[in-house]
Design a protein around this motif. Structure first.
Motif, PDB file in Angstrom:
ATOM      1  N   LEU A  80      53.841  37.363  32.436  1.00 59.34           N
ATOM      2  CA  LEU A  80      52.407  37.244  32.718  1.00 59.34           C
ATOM      3  C   LEU A  80      51.870  35.838  32.491  1.00 59.34           C
ATOM      4  CD1 LEU A  80      50.985  40.641  31.408  1.00 59.34           C
ATOM      5  CD2 LEU A  80      51.605  39.981  33.754  1.00 59.34           C
ATOM      6  N   GLU A  81      52.400  35.124  31.532  1.00 58.00           N
ATOM      7  CA  GLU A  81      51.933  33.756  31.266  1.00 58.00           C
ATOM      8  C   GLU A  81      52.111  32.872  32.500  1.00 58.00           C
ATOM      9  OE1 GLU A  81      50.274  32.817  28.575  1.00 58.00           O
ATOM     10  OE2 GLU A  81      50.528  34.793  27.684  1.00 58.00           O
ATOM     11  N   ASP A  82      53.172  33.109  33.237  1.00 56.83           N
ATOM     12  CA  ASP A  82      53.460  32.317  34.434  1.00 56.83           C
ATOM     13  C   ASP A  82      52.830  32.931  35.687  1.00 56.83           C
ATOM     14  OD1 ASP A  82      54.877  30.169  35.842  1.00 56.83           O
ATOM     15  OD2 ASP A  82      56.083  31.806  36.677  1.00 56.83           O
ATOM     16  N   ALA A  83      52.679  34.257  35.707  1.00 52.23           N
ATOM     17  CA  ALA A  83      52.261  34.959  36.926  1.00 52.23           C
ATOM     18  C   ALA A  83      50.765  34.911  37.194  1.00 52.23           C
ATOM     19  CB  ALA A  83      52.712  36.419  36.875  1.00 52.23           C
ATOM     20  N   VAL A  84      49.948  34.897  36.143  1.00 49.24           N
ATOM     21  CA  VAL A  84      48.499  35.003  36.349  1.00 49.24           C
ATOM     22  C   VAL A  84      47.776  33.774  35.793  1.00 49.24           C
ATOM     23  CG1 VAL A  84      48.628  37.537  36.253  1.00 49.24           C
ATOM     24  CG2 VAL A  84      47.936  36.283  34.218  1.00 49.24           C
ATOM     25  N   THR A  85      46.592  33.537  36.318  1.00 48.14           N
ATOM     26  CA  THR A  85      45.783  32.415  35.857  1.00 48.14           C
ATOM     27  C   THR A  85      45.202  32.694  34.475  1.00 48.14           C
ATOM     28  OG1 THR A  85      43.786  33.296  36.904  1.00 48.14           O
ATOM     29  CG2 THR A  85      45.142  31.761  38.218  1.00 48.14           C
ATOM     30  N   SER A  86      44.755  31.655  33.816  1.00 43.51           N
ATOM     31  CA  SER A  86      44.198  31.815  32.463  1.00 43.51           C
ATOM     32  C   SER A  86      42.893  32.600  32.474  1.00 43.51           C
ATOM     33  CB  SER A  86      43.979  30.449  31.809  1.00 43.51           C
ATOM     34  OG  SER A  86      43.037  29.699  32.562  1.00 43.51           O
ATOM     35  N   ASP A  87      42.230  32.688  33.639  1.00 40.25           N
ATOM     36  CA  ASP A  87      40.988  33.451  33.736  1.00 40.25           C
ATOM     37  C   ASP A  87      41.139  34.682  34.642  1.00 40.25           C
ATOM     38  OD1 ASP A  87      41.258  32.009  36.071  1.00 40.25           O
ATOM     39  OD2 ASP A  87      39.163  31.354  36.143  1.00 40.25           O
ATOM     40  N   PHE A  88      42.378  35.180  34.789  1.00 36.49           N
ATOM     41  CA  PHE A  88      42.690  36.343  35.617  1.00 36.49           C
ATOM     42  C   PHE A  88      41.778  37.521  35.265  1.00 36.49           C
ATOM     43  CE2 PHE A  88      44.813  40.407  36.109  1.00 36.49           C
ATOM     44  CZ  PHE A  88      45.280  40.369  37.407  1.00 36.49           C
ATOM     45  N   VAL A  89      41.337  38.257  36.298  1.00 36.42           N
ATOM     46  CA  VAL A  89      40.487  39.437  36.105  1.00 36.42           C
ATOM     47  C   VAL A  89      41.107  40.621  36.835  1.00 36.42           C
ATOM     48  CG1 VAL A  89      38.213  40.459  36.542  1.00 36.42           C
ATOM     49  CG2 VAL A  89      38.394  38.054  35.896  1.00 36.42           C
ATOM     50  N   ASP A  90      41.249  41.743  36.131  1.00 39.96           N
ATOM     51  CA  ASP A  90      41.702  42.994  36.749  1.00 39.96           C
ATOM     52  C   ASP A  90      40.471  43.851  36.985  1.00 39.96           C
ATOM     53  OD1 ASP A  90      42.794  45.351  37.584  1.00 39.96           O
ATOM     54  OD2 ASP A  90      44.141  45.595  35.886  1.00 39.96           O
ATOM     55  N   HIS A  91      40.023  43.907  38.226  1.00 40.26           N
ATOM     56  CA  HIS A  91      38.815  44.663  38.563  1.00 40.26           C
ATOM     57  C   HIS A  91      39.049  46.170  38.558  1.00 40.26           C
ATOM     58  CE1 HIS A  91      36.584  41.055  39.633  1.00 40.26           C
ATOM     59  NE2 HIS A  91      37.667  40.643  40.292  1.00 40.26           N
ATOM     60  N   GLY A  92      40.304  46.609  38.489  1.00 41.17           N
ATOM     61  CA  GLY A  92      40.603  48.032  38.522  1.00 41.17           C
ATOM     62  C   GLY A  92      40.765  48.667  37.158  1.00 41.17           C
ATOM     63  N   SER A  93      40.662  47.898  36.108  1.00 41.18           N
ATOM     64  CA  SER A  93      40.874  48.444  34.772  1.00 41.18           C
ATOM     65  C   SER A  93      39.727  49.372  34.371  1.00 41.18           C
ATOM     66  CB  SER A  93      40.990  47.320  33.745  1.00 41.18           C
ATOM     67  OG  SER A  93      41.085  47.877  32.447  1.00 41.18           O
ATOM     68  N   PRO A  94      40.061  50.546  33.855  1.00 45.53           N
ATOM     69  CA  PRO A  94      39.009  51.455  33.393  1.00 45.53           C
ATOM     70  C   PRO A  94      38.437  51.067  32.037  1.00 45.53           C
ATOM     71  CG  PRO A  94      41.149  52.451  33.072  1.00 45.53           C
ATOM     72  CD  PRO A  94      41.378  51.139  33.778  1.00 45.53           C
ATOM     73  N   ILE A  95      39.051  50.083  31.382  1.00 47.51           N
ATOM     74  CA  ILE A  95      38.550  49.618  30.084  1.00 47.51           C
ATOM     75  C   ILE A  95      38.243  48.127  30.173  1.00 47.51           C
ATOM     76  CG2 ILE A  95      39.754  51.379  28.717  1.00 47.51           C
ATOM     77  CD1 ILE A  95      41.951  49.331  28.167  1.00 47.51           C
ATOM     78  N   PRO A  96      37.250  47.663  29.427  1.00 46.21           N
ATOM     79  CA  PRO A  96      36.932  46.222  29.446  1.00 46.21           C
ATOM     80  C   PRO A  96      38.097  45.418  28.866  1.00 46.21           C
ATOM     81  CG  PRO A  96      35.206  47.491  28.334  1.00 46.21           C
ATOM     82  CD  PRO A  96      36.351  48.419  28.569  1.00 46.21           C
ATOM     83  N   LEU A  97      38.399  44.304  29.526  1.00 53.63           N
ATOM     84  CA  LEU A  97      39.520  43.463  29.110  1.00 53.63           C
ATOM     85  C   LEU A  97      39.099  42.016  29.006  1.00 53.63           C
ATOM     86  CD1 LEU A  97      42.164  44.755  31.678  1.00 53.63           C
ATOM     87  CD2 LEU A  97      42.016  45.389  29.266  1.00 53.63           C
ATOM     88  N   PRO A  98      39.717  41.269  28.090  1.00 58.93           N
ATOM     89  CA  PRO A  98      39.499  39.825  28.117  1.00 58.93           C
ATOM     90  C   PRO A  98      40.209  39.254  29.348  1.00 58.93           C
ATOM     91  CG  PRO A  98      41.121  40.391  26.436  1.00 58.93           C
ATOM     92  CD  PRO A  98      40.597  41.682  26.993  1.00 58.93           C
ATOM     93  N   PRO A  99      39.753  38.119  29.864  1.00 64.39           N
ATOM     94  CA  PRO A  99      40.423  37.524  31.031  1.00 64.39           C
ATOM     95  C   PRO A  99      41.782  36.958  30.652  1.00 64.39           C
ATOM     96  CG  PRO A  99      38.701  36.083  30.218  1.00 64.39           C
ATOM     97  CD  PRO A  99      38.614  37.349  29.407  1.00 64.39           C
TER      98      PRO A  99
END
Length: 144
Positions: A24-43
């Motif tokens: 994940l450190e390499d795959a996603v940006t530092s401010d990545f957002v998962d809009h499908g998560s049913p729970i609030p997540l940090p970016p």
């Protein structure tokens, strides 16, 4: 760049299947957002790791990718998710039963990394399979 992003998205699905989220450190940006998560997540990677850990550890979901493609700024994956029912999530009587659920995942790409995720899941179909909801009746259909 689309091949790089597609490779990173495939790595995320491999990570869900294995439970090893080190990509994940390499795959996603530092401010990545998962809009499908049913729970609030940090970016960023840490937030994505949190929801994917629930997907792997709690829901027991494993994916089989059925189709995948990328453009300059998007990756789209169609996959079959297989999981294990949880009463608190799927309704009373679901615990321990297995289901298959069609899914589609759209990622926005930025600099070759995944920046945002939107997911579409056939949760109604999963609950019908688990026996916690009745299949909708179609108007004019002959009862079985």
């Amino acid at each position: 760049m689309s091949a790089t992003a597609l490779s990173r998205a495939r790595a995320v699905f491999d990570a869900i299947n294995s439970g090893d989220f080190s990509c994940l450190e390499d795959a996603v940006t530092s401010d990545f957002v998962d809009h499908g998560s049913p729970i609030p997540l940090p970016p960023g990677p840490e937030g994505y790791r949190q929801i994917l850990t629930v997907v792997h550890d709690v829901l027991g979901i494993r994916y089989a990718i059925e189709d995948a493609f990328a453009t300059d700024d998007r990756v789209v994956i169609r996959a079959l998710a297989r999981g294990v029912g949880i009463d608190a999530v799927h309704g009373p009587g679901a615990a321990g039963k297995t289901y298959a659920m069609t899914t589609a995942h759209i990622y926005r790409v930025e600099g070759g990394r995944l920046a945002e995720h939107w997911g579409v899941r056939d949760e109604l179909g999963a609950r019908v399979q688990l026996g916690t909801l009745r299949a909708p009746e179609l108007p004019g259909a002959v009862p079985a």
